[in-house]
Design a protein around this motif. Structure first.
Motif, PDB file in Angstrom:
ATOM      1  N   GLY A  24      53.175  36.387  44.191  1.00  0.00           N
ATOM      2  CA  GLY A  24      52.062  37.083  43.543  1.00  0.00           C
ATOM      3  C   GLY A  24      51.197  37.915  44.477  1.00  0.00           C
ATOM      4  N   LYS A  25      51.732  38.293  45.637  1.00  0.00           N
ATOM      5  CA  LYS A  25      50.956  39.081  46.602  1.00  0.00           C
ATOM      6  C   LYS A  25      50.487  40.405  46.004  1.00  0.00           C
ATOM      7  CE  LYS A  25      54.150  39.187  49.831  1.00  0.00           C
ATOM      8  NZ  LYS A  25      55.241  38.435  49.121  1.00  0.00           N
ATOM      9  N   SER A  26      51.408  41.121  45.356  1.00  0.00           N
ATOM     10  CA  SER A  26      51.067  42.442  44.811  1.00  0.00           C
ATOM     11  C   SER A  26      50.021  42.345  43.710  1.00  0.00           C
ATOM     12  CB  SER A  26      52.321  43.144  44.281  1.00  0.00           C
ATOM     13  OG  SER A  26      53.236  43.367  45.334  1.00  0.00           O
ATOM     14  N   ASN A  27      50.113  41.309  42.862  1.00  0.00           N
ATOM     15  CA  ASN A  27      49.122  41.159  41.800  1.00  0.00           C
ATOM     16  C   ASN A  27      47.762  40.711  42.345  1.00  0.00           C
ATOM     17  OD1 ASN A  27      50.118  41.996  39.258  1.00  0.00           O
ATOM     18  ND2 ASN A  27      51.509  40.243  39.206  1.00  0.00           N
ATOM     19  N   LEU A  28      47.756  39.952  43.425  1.00  0.00           N
ATOM     20  CA  LEU A  28      46.483  39.617  44.074  1.00  0.00           C
ATOM     21  C   LEU A  28      45.820  40.891  44.583  1.00  0.00           C
ATOM     22  CD1 LEU A  28      47.448  36.403  46.088  1.00  0.00           C
ATOM     23  CD2 LEU A  28      45.723  36.520  44.274  1.00  0.00           C
ATOM     24  N   LEU A  29      46.626  41.760  45.193  1.00  0.00           N
ATOM     25  CA  LEU A  29      46.088  43.005  45.725  1.00  0.00           C
ATOM     26  C   LEU A  29      45.583  43.926  44.620  1.00  0.00           C
ATOM     27  CD1 LEU A  29      45.497  44.909  48.046  1.00  0.00           C
ATOM     28  CD2 LEU A  29      47.880  45.678  47.966  1.00  0.00           C
ATOM     29  N   SER A  30      46.371  44.085  43.551  1.00  0.00           N
ATOM     30  CA  SER A  30      45.946  44.982  42.469  1.00  0.00           C
ATOM     31  C   SER A  30      44.728  44.420  41.739  1.00  0.00           C
ATOM     32  CB  SER A  30      47.095  45.240  41.486  1.00  0.00           C
ATOM     33  OG  SER A  30      47.508  44.041  40.870  1.00  0.00           O
ATOM     34  N   ARG A  31      44.619  43.103  41.663  1.00  0.00           N
ATOM     35  CA  ARG A  31      43.442  42.482  41.040  1.00  0.00           C
ATOM     36  C   ARG A  31      42.203  42.744  41.891  1.00  0.00           C
ATOM     37  NH1 ARG A  31      42.132  41.246  36.122  1.00  0.00           N
ATOM     38  NH2 ARG A  31      43.812  39.727  35.733  1.00  0.00           N
ATOM     39  N   PHE A  32      42.361  42.617  43.198  1.00  0.00           N
ATOM     40  CA  PHE A  32      41.230  42.827  44.102  1.00  0.00           C
ATOM     41  C   PHE A  32      40.833  44.303  44.198  1.00  0.00           C
ATOM     42  CE2 PHE A  32      39.797  43.704  48.529  1.00  0.00           C
ATOM     43  CZ  PHE A  32      38.563  43.063  48.459  1.00  0.00           C
ATOM     44  N   ALA A  33      41.831  45.176  44.348  1.00  0.00           N
ATOM     45  CA  ALA A  33      41.558  46.596  44.581  1.00  0.00           C
ATOM     46  C   ALA A  33      41.202  47.352  43.306  1.00  0.00           C
ATOM     47  CB  ALA A  33      42.763  47.255  45.256  1.00  0.00           C
ATOM     48  N   LYS A  34      41.870  47.006  42.184  1.00  0.00           N
ATOM     49  CA  LYS A  34      41.693  47.791  40.949  1.00  0.00           C
ATOM     50  C   LYS A  34      41.372  46.944  39.722  1.00  0.00           C
ATOM     51  CE  LYS A  34      45.827  49.410  41.759  1.00  0.00           C
ATOM     52  NZ  LYS A  34      47.117  50.135  41.660  1.00  0.00           N
ATOM     53  N   ASP A  35      41.247  45.632  39.913  1.00  0.00           N
ATOM     54  CA  ASP A  35      41.014  44.700  38.816  1.00  0.00           C
ATOM     55  C   ASP A  35      42.085  44.849  37.734  1.00  0.00           C
ATOM     56  OD1 ASP A  35      39.803  42.604  37.500  1.00  0.00           O
ATOM     57  OD2 ASP A  35      38.317  43.857  36.477  1.00  0.00           O
ATOM     58  N   GLU A  36      43.338  44.906  38.198  1.00  0.00           N
ATOM     59  CA  GLU A  36      44.479  45.020  37.292  1.00  0.00           C
ATOM     60  C   GLU A  36      45.471  43.892  37.537  1.00  0.00           C
ATOM     61  OE1 GLU A  36      44.566  49.944  37.105  1.00  0.00           O
ATOM     62  OE2 GLU A  36      46.285  48.835  37.901  1.00  0.00           O
ATOM     63  N   PHE A  37      46.221  43.556  36.479  1.00  0.00           N
ATOM     64  CA  PHE A  37      47.297  42.571  36.610  1.00  0.00           C
ATOM     65  C   PHE A  37      48.459  43.044  35.742  1.00  0.00           C
ATOM     66  CE2 PHE A  37      49.818  38.944  35.336  1.00  0.00           C
ATOM     67  CZ  PHE A  37      49.932  38.197  36.499  1.00  0.00           C
ATOM     68  N   ARG A  38      49.675  42.996  36.323  1.00  0.00           N
ATOM     69  CA  ARG A  38      50.855  43.439  35.579  1.00  0.00           C
ATOM     70  C   ARG A  38      51.854  42.296  35.475  1.00  0.00           C
ATOM     71  NH1 ARG A  38      53.295  48.949  37.711  1.00  0.00           N
ATOM     72  NH2 ARG A  38      54.596  48.501  35.891  1.00  0.00           N
ATOM     73  N   LEU A  39      52.126  41.886  34.254  1.00  0.00           N
ATOM     74  CA  LEU A  39      53.119  40.827  34.038  1.00  0.00           C
ATOM     75  C   LEU A  39      54.520  41.287  34.419  1.00  0.00           C
ATOM     76  CD1 LEU A  39      51.906  39.310  30.646  1.00  0.00           C
ATOM     77  CD2 LEU A  39      52.105  38.093  32.825  1.00  0.00           C
ATOM     78  N   ASP A  40      54.760  42.614  34.349  1.00  0.00           N
ATOM     79  CA  ASP A  40      56.091  43.147  34.661  1.00  0.00           C
ATOM     80  C   ASP A  40      56.157  43.672  36.092  1.00  0.00           C
ATOM     81  OD1 ASP A  40      54.375  45.272  34.302  1.00  0.00           O
ATOM     82  OD2 ASP A  40      55.829  46.530  33.236  1.00  0.00           O
ATOM     83  N   SER A  41      55.318  43.118  36.957  1.00  0.00           N
ATOM     84  CA  SER A  41      55.269  43.564  38.350  1.00  0.00           C
ATOM     85  C   SER A  41      56.642  43.459  39.011  1.00  0.00           C
ATOM     86  CB  SER A  41      54.255  42.720  39.133  1.00  0.00           C
ATOM     87  OG  SER A  41      54.224  43.113  40.477  1.00  0.00           O
ATOM     88  N   LYS A  42      57.076  44.556  39.631  1.00  0.00           N
ATOM     89  CA  LYS A  42      58.380  44.595  40.303  1.00  0.00           C
ATOM     90  C   LYS A  42      58.227  44.154  41.760  1.00  0.00           C
ATOM     91  CE  LYS A  42      60.585  46.665  36.848  1.00  0.00           C
ATOM     92  NZ  LYS A  42      59.492  46.725  35.872  1.00  0.00           N
ATOM     93  N   PRO A  43      59.307  43.635  42.361  1.00  0.00           N
ATOM     94  CA  PRO A  43      59.247  43.262  43.778  1.00  0.00           C
ATOM     95  C   PRO A  43      58.861  44.463  44.644  1.00  0.00           C
ATOM     96  CG  PRO A  43      61.242  42.399  42.780  1.00  0.00           C
ATOM     97  CD  PRO A  43      60.620  43.321  41.765  1.00  0.00           C
ATOM     98  N   THR A  44      58.034  44.229  45.635  1.00  0.00           N
ATOM     99  CA  THR A  44      57.614  45.294  46.544  1.00  0.00           C
ATOM    100  C   THR A  44      58.786  45.698  47.429  1.00  0.00           C
ATOM    101  OG1 THR A  44      55.383  44.409  46.581  1.00  0.00           O
ATOM    102  CG2 THR A  44      55.968  45.923  48.353  1.00  0.00           C
ATOM    103  N   ILE A  45      58.971  47.007  47.578  1.00  0.00           N
ATOM    104  CA  ILE A  45      60.014  47.536  48.455  1.00  0.00           C
ATOM    105  C   ILE A  45      59.326  48.102  49.689  1.00  0.00           C
ATOM    106  CG2 ILE A  45      61.931  49.153  48.678  1.00  0.00           C
ATOM    107  CD1 ILE A  45      62.357  46.988  46.536  1.00  0.00           C
ATOM    108  N   GLY A  46      59.581  47.496  50.843  1.00  0.00           N
ATOM    109  CA  GLY A  46      58.938  47.970  52.061  1.00  0.00           C
ATOM    110  C   GLY A  46      57.476  47.563  52.113  1.00  0.00           C
ATOM    111  N   VAL A  47      56.583  48.565  52.267  1.00  0.00           N
ATOM    112  CA  VAL A  47      55.148  48.286  52.435  1.00  0.00           C
ATOM    113  C   VAL A  47      54.316  49.161  51.509  1.00  0.00           C
ATOM    114  CG1 VAL A  47      53.219  48.353  54.057  1.00  0.00           C
ATOM    115  CG2 VAL A  47      55.465  47.650  54.852  1.00  0.00           C
ATOM    116  N   GLU A  48      53.307  48.567  50.904  1.00  0.00           N
ATOM    117  CA  GLU A  48      52.320  49.307  50.126  1.00  0.00           C
ATOM    118  C   GLU A  48      50.946  48.868  50.612  1.00  0.00           C
ATOM    119  OE1 GLU A  48      53.039  48.275  46.077  1.00  0.00           O
ATOM    120  OE2 GLU A  48      55.006  49.244  45.990  1.00  0.00           O
ATOM    121  N   PHE A  49      49.927  49.709  50.388  1.00  0.00           N
ATOM    122  CA  PHE A  49      48.593  49.258  50.737  1.00  0.00           C
ATOM    123  C   PHE A  49      47.560  49.890  49.812  1.00  0.00           C
ATOM    124  CE2 PHE A  49      49.429  52.829  53.623  1.00  0.00           C
ATOM    125  CZ  PHE A  49      48.301  53.627  53.466  1.00  0.00           C
ATOM    126  N   ALA A  50      46.395  49.280  49.766  1.00  0.00           N
ATOM    127  CA  ALA A  50      45.307  49.764  48.934  1.00  0.00           C
ATOM    128  C   ALA A  50      43.998  49.610  49.697  1.00  0.00           C
ATOM    129  CB  ALA A  50      45.252  48.977  47.624  1.00  0.00           C
TER     130      ALA A  50
END
Length: 217
Positions: A24-50
């Protein structure tokens, strides 16, 4: 996110999210950065940041949070991923014990490639799925205490303790930065003994200026 990036700030803090794939790393980040959560969140490829701007005391801090894939095949990016990071959220899934067992491996990697003084928060994510729990809260807390980490259980889905986990990390980084600045100022005055027994003070004048581009600490 583009507007936030252009705003003035006092410090830029880089932090990283680490842990096995699917915790749930990506959803923790999107919740913190944009207050969003996606049930259909795809696996992260490489690196993303916010980014997100936060006020701590009287300072504006731009938190730059990096999220990476937990899969082994993406581990070649390791050294560049950790470079310059002042903090880390080490995440496991409370419903999948194997992700908790991996925490020690991630912590070892963090200490190998990361800064010696990095602030680390151990995060047991998906606490909303308590009925499927495989790792007790006391176990995670005990491990964190033994390793001198901070600890918190979170739910990105229900937005439980997400803000608090990131803020605990960022506030501690800010505190450490303040201590370093204080020590630096104390060391600005250097005393030199000269042959006649007198002492000469050498003072370096340091002027703080707020610039439109942030200072990376």
């Amino acid at each position: 996110m583009g507007d936030a990036f252009d705003e003035d700030c006092d410090y830029l803090f880089k932090a990283v999210l680490i842990g096995d794939s699917g915790v749930g790393k990506s959803n923790l980040l999107s919740r913190f950065a944009k207050d969003e959560f996606r049930l259909d969140s795809k696996p992260t490829i490489g690196v993303e940041f916010a980014y997100r701007n936060i006020k701590v005391a009287d300072k504006i801090i731009k938190a730059q949070i990096w999220d990476t894939a937990g899969q082994e095949r993406f581990r070649a990016i390791t050294s560049s991923y950790y470079r310059g990071a002042l903090g880390a959220l080490l995440v496991y899934d409370i419903t999948r014990r194997e992700t908790y067992e991996s925490v020690r491996k991630w912590l070892q990697e963090l200490r190998e490639f990361g800064s010696e003084h990095m602030v680390v928060v151990l995060v047991g994510n998906k606490c909303d799925l308590g009925q499927s729990r495989e790792v007790e809260k006391e176990e995670g807390k005990g491990f964190a205490e033994n390793e001198r980490l901070f600890f918190m259980e979170t739910s990105a889905l229900q937005n439980v303790n997400v803000e608090e986990a990131f803020m605990q990390m960022i506030t501690k980084i800010h505190h450490q930065t303040g201590q370093k600045c204080l020590e630096s100022k104390m060391n600005e005055t250097t005393r030199i003994n000269v042959p006649n027994g007198k002492e000469i003070k050498i003072v370096d004048e340091v002027t703080e200026t707020k610039q439109s581009s942030c200072c990376s600490i």
